[in-house]
Design an enzyme around this catalytic site. Structure first.
Site, PDB file in Angstrom:
ATOM      1  N   LYS A  71      29.453  17.492  48.394  1.00 18.24           N
ATOM      2  CA  LYS A  71      29.060  18.898  48.365  1.00 18.24           C
ATOM      3  C   LYS A  71      27.717  19.155  49.048  1.00 18.24           C
ATOM      4  CE  LYS A  71      31.647  20.201  44.200  1.00 18.24           C
ATOM      5  NZ  LYS A  71      31.565  20.834  42.862  1.00 18.24           N
ATOM      6  N   ASP A 108      31.582  27.477  42.141  1.00 16.23           N
ATOM      7  CA  ASP A 108      31.594  26.912  40.791  1.00 16.23           C
ATOM      8  C   ASP A 108      31.069  27.901  39.751  1.00 16.23           C
ATOM      9  OD1 ASP A 108      32.678  24.464  41.548  1.00 16.23           O
ATOM     10  OD2 ASP A 108      30.723  23.560  41.912  1.00 16.23           O
TER      11      ASP A 108
END
Length: 285
Positions: A71, A108
């Site tokens: 990420k 997220d």
């Protein structure tokens, strides 16, 4: 070179990746919305993430989800073409091309906030304790404060890391800086309406070392980890009399829905997909 399949091509890239449930989630969204797509898992070499991303989009890929441990690298690849959420987190889990340039977002936090609302525990006006200061916490901190929580306290085993995240968050949203505090795990004192475990403690089989008496009446204990049984953090909360407990499966579906909406311009319904995924998890599938 373009991919021969006429469907839009999507994938999740990580290492390891075989465990990912993203394909079944996005395929369910596709059936629900009538969008023709394919979605696969891609195992990228630990030293070959950038090349994997380049090859995917060169072959006509429409969008990539990114998971551990890439990420942060995804964030760097997108450069200046990042959402505010991804920029604060220093991590991106959603990539796409626009006008020949790579863009990135971190969904997220949106997934977490949407799941809290689904559970009847909207962060708006609530006192929220965020446990952890790593990548998972960074991904959800900004959406939590943007959702209007009355107070956000970040606690971590290493207090300096919590303080750093708190300072970064305050610099992003100066009008809300007074709502943000940080400290060590032993400084989690207070009556918190929502306690979110964003640490990796449950993966290690142990709950975070939080003091007792931190939950307000009717509070929610939320673990970003999910599984077929309650996590160590959830069991810790149960032992303290907390009735409302949830794992992160709804967040997983929610962040996928946010990615799907970025790519396709339509927001799928998460409820039916979450129910099917929960049944599958409980059946050991």
């Amino acid at each position: 070179m373009t991919h021969p399949d006429s469907r839009k091509r999507y994938a999740v890239v990580g290492n390891p990746i075989a465990h990912s449930r993203s394909p079944c989630i996005h395929e369910a969204f596709a059936r629900q919305t009538g969008i023709a797509l394919s979605y696969e898992r891609i195992l990228a070499p630990l030293d070959g993430f950038a090349a994997t991303v380049r090859e995917f989009f060169d072959q006509g890929g429409a969008g990539l989800n990114v998971t551990v441990p890439f990420k942060e690298q995804a964030c760097a690849l997108a450069g200046e073409r990042l959402s505010d959420r991804a920029r604060l987190a220093g991590a991106a889990n959603t990539l796409w091309m626009r006008d020949g340039l790579l863009h990135g977002c971190n969904t997220d936090g949106v997934g977490l906030v949407d799941d809290l609302i689904r559970l009847g525990h909207s962060p708006a006006g609530r006192r929220v304790l965020l446990v952890g200061a790593g990548g998972a916490a960074k991904g959800v901190a900004l959406p939590l404060i943007e959702a209007g929580c009355a107070a956000l306290r970040i606690v971590n085993r290493t207090p300096a890391r919590a303080a750093e995240l708190g300072a970064r968050l305050a610099s992003q949203l100066p009008p809300m800086a007074s709502r943000i505090t940080a400290g060590g795990l032993d400084e989690a004192e207070g009556d918190w309406d929502i306690v979110v475990n964003a640490s990796s403690s449950s993966l290690g089989g142990e709950p975070p070392a939080l003091p007792a008496g931190i939950y307000a009446d009717g509070a929610l204990a939320y673990d970003m980890v999910y599984g077929s049984a309650e996590t160590p953090f959830m069991r810790q909360a149960q032992a303290q009399g907390v009735r409302h407990r949830a794992d992160g499966l709804g967040m997983l579906v929610g962040q996928a829905a946010a990615s799907f909406a970025i790519w396709n311009g339509v927001a799928p319904e998460t409820g039916p997909v979450l129910e099917a995924l929960r049944r599958s998890l409980q059946d050991g599938a």
